[in-house]
Design a protein around this motif. Sequence first.
Motif, PDB file in Angstrom:
ATOM      1  N   MET A   1      26.945  -1.170 -74.163  1.00 55.51           N
ATOM      2  CA  MET A   1      27.546  -1.044 -72.843  1.00 55.51           C
ATOM      3  C   MET A   1      29.030  -0.746 -72.992  1.00 55.51           C
ATOM      4  O   MET A   1      29.709  -1.355 -73.791  1.00 55.51           O
ATOM      5  CB  MET A   1      27.353  -2.327 -72.047  1.00 55.51           C
ATOM      6  CG  MET A   1      25.939  -2.556 -71.611  1.00 55.51           C
ATOM      7  SD  MET A   1      25.829  -3.829 -70.359  1.00 55.51           S
ATOM      8  CE  MET A   1      24.572  -4.845 -71.079  1.00 55.51           C
TER       9      MET A   1
ATOM     10  N   LYS B   1      16.803  -0.309 -67.802  1.00 55.34           N
ATOM     11  CA  LYS B   1      16.727  -0.402 -69.265  1.00 55.34           C
ATOM     12  C   LYS B   1      15.813   0.671 -69.837  1.00 55.34           C
ATOM     13  O   LYS B   1      16.116   1.257 -70.881  1.00 55.34           O
ATOM     14  CB  LYS B   1      16.262  -1.799 -69.678  1.00 55.34           C
ATOM     15  CG  LYS B   1      17.348  -2.836 -69.537  1.00 55.34           C
ATOM     16  CD  LYS B   1      16.937  -4.169 -70.105  1.00 55.34           C
ATOM     17  CE  LYS B   1      18.096  -5.146 -70.010  1.00 55.34           C
ATOM     18  NZ  LYS B   1      17.773  -6.443 -70.574  1.00 55.34           N
TER      19      LYS B   1
ATOM     20  N   GLN C   1      20.089   0.066 -70.298  1.00 60.68           N
ATOM     21  CA  GLN C   1      20.791  -1.075 -69.703  1.00 60.68           C
ATOM     22  C   GLN C   1      20.519  -1.107 -68.208  1.00 60.68           C
ATOM     23  O   GLN C   1      20.028  -0.130 -67.635  1.00 60.68           O
ATOM     24  CB  GLN C   1      22.300  -0.994 -69.938  1.00 60.68           C
ATOM     25  CG  GLN C   1      22.981   0.095 -69.113  1.00 60.68           C
ATOM     26  CD  GLN C   1      24.495   0.050 -69.182  1.00 60.68           C
ATOM     27  OE1 GLN C   1      25.052   0.300 -70.242  1.00 60.68           O
ATOM     28  NE2 GLN C   1      25.141  -0.265 -68.083  1.00 60.68           N
ATOM     29  N   CYS C   2      20.877  -2.187 -67.586  1.00 55.03           N
ATOM     30  CA  CYS C   2      20.800  -2.290 -66.129  1.00 55.03           C
ATOM     31  C   CYS C   2      21.753  -1.253 -65.529  1.00 55.03           C
ATOM     32  O   CYS C   2      22.824  -0.995 -66.072  1.00 55.03           O
ATOM     33  CB  CYS C   2      21.185  -3.698 -65.697  1.00 55.03           C
ATOM     34  SG  CYS C   2      21.089  -3.944 -63.933  1.00 55.03           S
TER      35      CYS C   2
ATOM     36  N   LEU D   1      25.430  -6.614 -63.303  1.00 54.60           N
ATOM     37  CA  LEU D   1      26.354  -6.298 -64.394  1.00 54.60           C
ATOM     38  C   LEU D   1      27.725  -6.871 -64.056  1.00 54.60           C
ATOM     39  O   LEU D   1      28.126  -6.853 -62.885  1.00 54.60           O
ATOM     40  CB  LEU D   1      26.528  -4.784 -64.536  1.00 54.60           C
ATOM     41  CG  LEU D   1      25.426  -3.956 -65.167  1.00 54.60           C
ATOM     42  CD1 LEU D   1      25.782  -2.468 -65.084  1.00 54.60           C
ATOM     43  CD2 LEU D   1      25.200  -4.360 -66.614  1.00 54.60           C
TER      44      LEU D   1
END
Length: 150
Positions: free
Chosen positions: A1, A33, A38-39, A55
Amino acid sequence: MKPLKSVKLIVIHCVANPCNKPFSVKNLIACGKAKYGQCSYHYYVRYNGSIVPLLPESVQGVHARHYNNCSLGIVYEGGLNEKGEAKDTRTEAQKHSLYELLKELTAEYPEARIIGHCELPHVAKKCPCFPASIEYAELQPGNRKCITLN
């Protein structure tokens, strides 16, 4: 991230699920994901108005191509009617919670503009199915009212 560089935009999205079917936090995170590793979003506004932080604001989301490094992403549950057609399906609870969240975020990031995903250049989607920049015009930079305490 990746770390978020700055916050110049607050981008509103819809999940694009039928309004008569819930879309769990677990499913939302799993979709991000699976697609991006990832979110995707910073906040999720559920049908009942609850706000789920996803997040940290310091982390770059993956919700607005070419703008992820300078934007926060908020997504609301819904966005399709019972027939699967794009429609503003926000409940009154969602509208209230989204407005309150945007007030907090614009106080924290006073230069950030609020826009809908569809208002970004080259986006063909109808997401979030309402004109976010117009609906939240009073929260845009230059339009915010100062509150003074006596």
